[in-house]
Design a protein around this motif. Sequence first.
Motif, mmCIF file in Angstrom:
data_model
loop_
_atom_site.group_PDB
_atom_site.id
_atom_site.type_symbol
_atom_site.label_atom_id
_atom_site.label_comp_id
_atom_site.label_asym_id
_atom_site.label_seq_id
_atom_site.Cartn_x
_atom_site.Cartn_y
_atom_site.Cartn_z
ATOM 1 N N LEU A 190 0.825 -1.203 0.000
ATOM 2 C CA LEU A 190 0.000 0.000 0.000
ATOM 3 C C LEU A 190 0.864 1.260 0.000
ATOM 4 C CD1 LEU A 190 -2.932 0.927 -0.008
ATOM 5 C CD2 LEU A 190 -2.870 0.951 2.496
ATOM 6 N N ALA A 191 1.881 1.296 0.854
ATOM 7 C CA ALA A 191 2.762 2.465 0.906
ATOM 8 C C ALA A 191 3.501 2.646 -0.419
ATOM 9 C CB ALA A 191 3.758 2.325 2.055
ATOM 10 N N PHE A 192 3.974 1.547 -0.982
ATOM 11 C CA PHE A 192 4.706 1.596 -2.251
ATOM 12 C C PHE A 192 3.816 2.160 -3.357
ATOM 13 C CE2 PHE A 192 6.368 -0.715 -6.089
ATOM 14 C CZ PHE A 192 7.627 -0.128 -6.109
ATOM 15 N N THR A 193 2.550 1.740 -3.372
ATOM 16 C CA THR A 193 1.602 2.260 -4.358
ATOM 17 C C THR A 193 1.342 3.742 -4.121
ATOM 18 O OG1 THR A 193 0.550 0.073 -4.465
ATOM 19 C CG2 THR A 193 -0.701 1.934 -5.352
ATOM 20 N N GLY A 194 1.202 4.129 -2.855
ATOM 21 C CA GLY A 194 0.954 5.527 -2.521
ATOM 22 C C GLY A 194 2.074 6.448 -2.958
ATOM 23 N N TRP A 195 3.322 6.002 -2.799
ATOM 24 C CA TRP A 195 4.460 6.810 -3.256
ATOM 25 C C TRP A 195 4.326 7.145 -4.738
ATOM 26 C CZ3 TRP A 195 9.185 3.628 -1.030
ATOM 27 C CH2 TRP A 195 9.159 3.695 0.370
ATOM 28 N N GLN A 196 4.019 6.122 -5.525
ATOM 29 C CA GLN A 196 3.987 6.328 -6.975
ATOM 30 C C GLN A 196 2.777 7.143 -7.407
ATOM 31 O OE1 GLN A 196 5.266 3.126 -9.575
ATOM 32 N NE2 GLN A 196 5.706 1.857 -7.798
ATOM 33 N N LEU A 197 1.623 6.909 -6.780
ATOM 34 C CA LEU A 197 0.444 7.702 -7.123
ATOM 35 C C LEU A 197 0.670 9.177 -6.801
ATOM 36 C CD1 LEU A 197 -2.472 5.414 -5.872
ATOM 37 C CD2 LEU A 197 -1.745 5.808 -8.223
ATOM 38 N N THR A 198 1.304 9.444 -5.661
ATOM 39 C CA THR A 198 1.576 10.830 -5.286
ATOM 40 C C THR A 198 2.551 11.476 -6.259
ATOM 41 O OG1 THR A 198 1.196 10.296 -2.950
ATOM 42 C CG2 THR A 198 2.377 12.337 -3.436
ATOM 43 N N ALA A 199 3.620 10.770 -6.594
ATOM 44 C CA ALA A 199 4.606 11.315 -7.535
ATOM 45 C C ALA A 199 3.967 11.596 -8.891
ATOM 46 C CB ALA A 199 5.775 10.350 -7.685
ATOM 47 N N GLY A 200 3.180 10.644 -9.398
ATOM 48 C CA GLY A 200 2.518 10.840 -10.682
ATOM 49 C C GLY A 200 1.508 11.969 -10.644
#
Length: 303
Positions: A190-200
Motif C-alpha cells: 500500500l505504501a509503495f503504491t501511494g508513493w507512486q500515485l503521489t509522484a505521478g
Amino acid sequence: MAATQTYPTAIPTAVSDRAAVFWLTALTALAPLMWGTTYVVTTELLPAGRPLLSGALRALPAGLAVLVFTRTLPRGAWWWRSAVLGTLNIGAFFALLFVAAYRLPGGVAATLNAVQPLLVAGLAFVLLSERPTRWRLGWGVAGVAGVALMVLRGELAIDPLGLAAGFAGAVAMATGVVLTRRWGRPVGLLAFTGWQLTAGGLLLAPLALAVEGLPPALSASALAGYAWLALPGTLLAYALWFQGLAKLSVAAVSFLGLLSPVMATALGWLVLGQALTPAQGLGFALGLTAIVAAQLTPASFRR
C-alpha cells in the motif's frame, strides 16, 4: 551528522507453485480489467475536454490518502526511485496516453499501447537478464493484431505528434514495469503504491492547471466517475499490478495489459450498444488467446 537511512533493495522472490501463480495472475489481471472501464466512465460521466484533470484526480488524492494512512515516506534512494517510477507508471503514462487519445483515432492509440509486451520483453532482457522466448514473442505479435482487429475502424488519419505520444506512452509504461521488478519493493504494497500515485499526481496537477485551467463545477455523476477511477480504477488496480510485478515474470504480466482494450470493447458492446463486427469478434478471441497462451509457455519454447 547522522547517516542517511536507506531501505534495503528488496528484489522479491518469484512465485513458483502453480496454484499460487494461477491465483496471483488472476488477481493481477483485475488491474487491466478495471483500467478498461476508463473509456465508458470518461465518455458517460466525466466533463469533456479535461483529460489531464482526470489523470490528476485519479492519482493525487488517492496517493495522498495512502501517505496519511500508512505514515510511511521514502528514504534515501527511494525518493528519486519513487519519483521515477511514479512518472513512468502513472504521470507521464497518463499524460502521453491522453495526448494520443485526443490526436489519434482510439483504435490507433490502443494498438500502440498493445506493443507493450514486446517492449517489456526487450527491456527485461537488458535489465533483468530475462530472456524472451519465441513463444511469447510470437503471441506478442498476435496480441497486437488482435487489438488492432478489435479497435481499428474506418479510414485512419495519422497525426505525427499523436503517434509519437502513443508510442512514448507505451515505452514509459514498459520501462516502469521492468524497473519496478528490478528495484523491488522496500515497504508494504500500500505504501509503495501511494508513493507512486503521489509522484505521478504531483506531475499531472500543475500540468492540468497550466493547460486546462481551473477545474469546472462537478456534477454528482462526475464525482461518482472520479471516485471509481481513483479508488478501484487506480489505487486498487495499481496495488494489484505492483503485487503481480513483484512475484511473476514481467513478460507474462505485460500480456495482461491486453485485457484493458478487451474490457473496453466488451463494455462498448454491453453498455453502449456498440455492435461487434465479425473482424472485431475475431480480434477479441485472438487477444484473449494471446493473454492465456503467454502465461503457459511450453517446455520446448523455454529458450
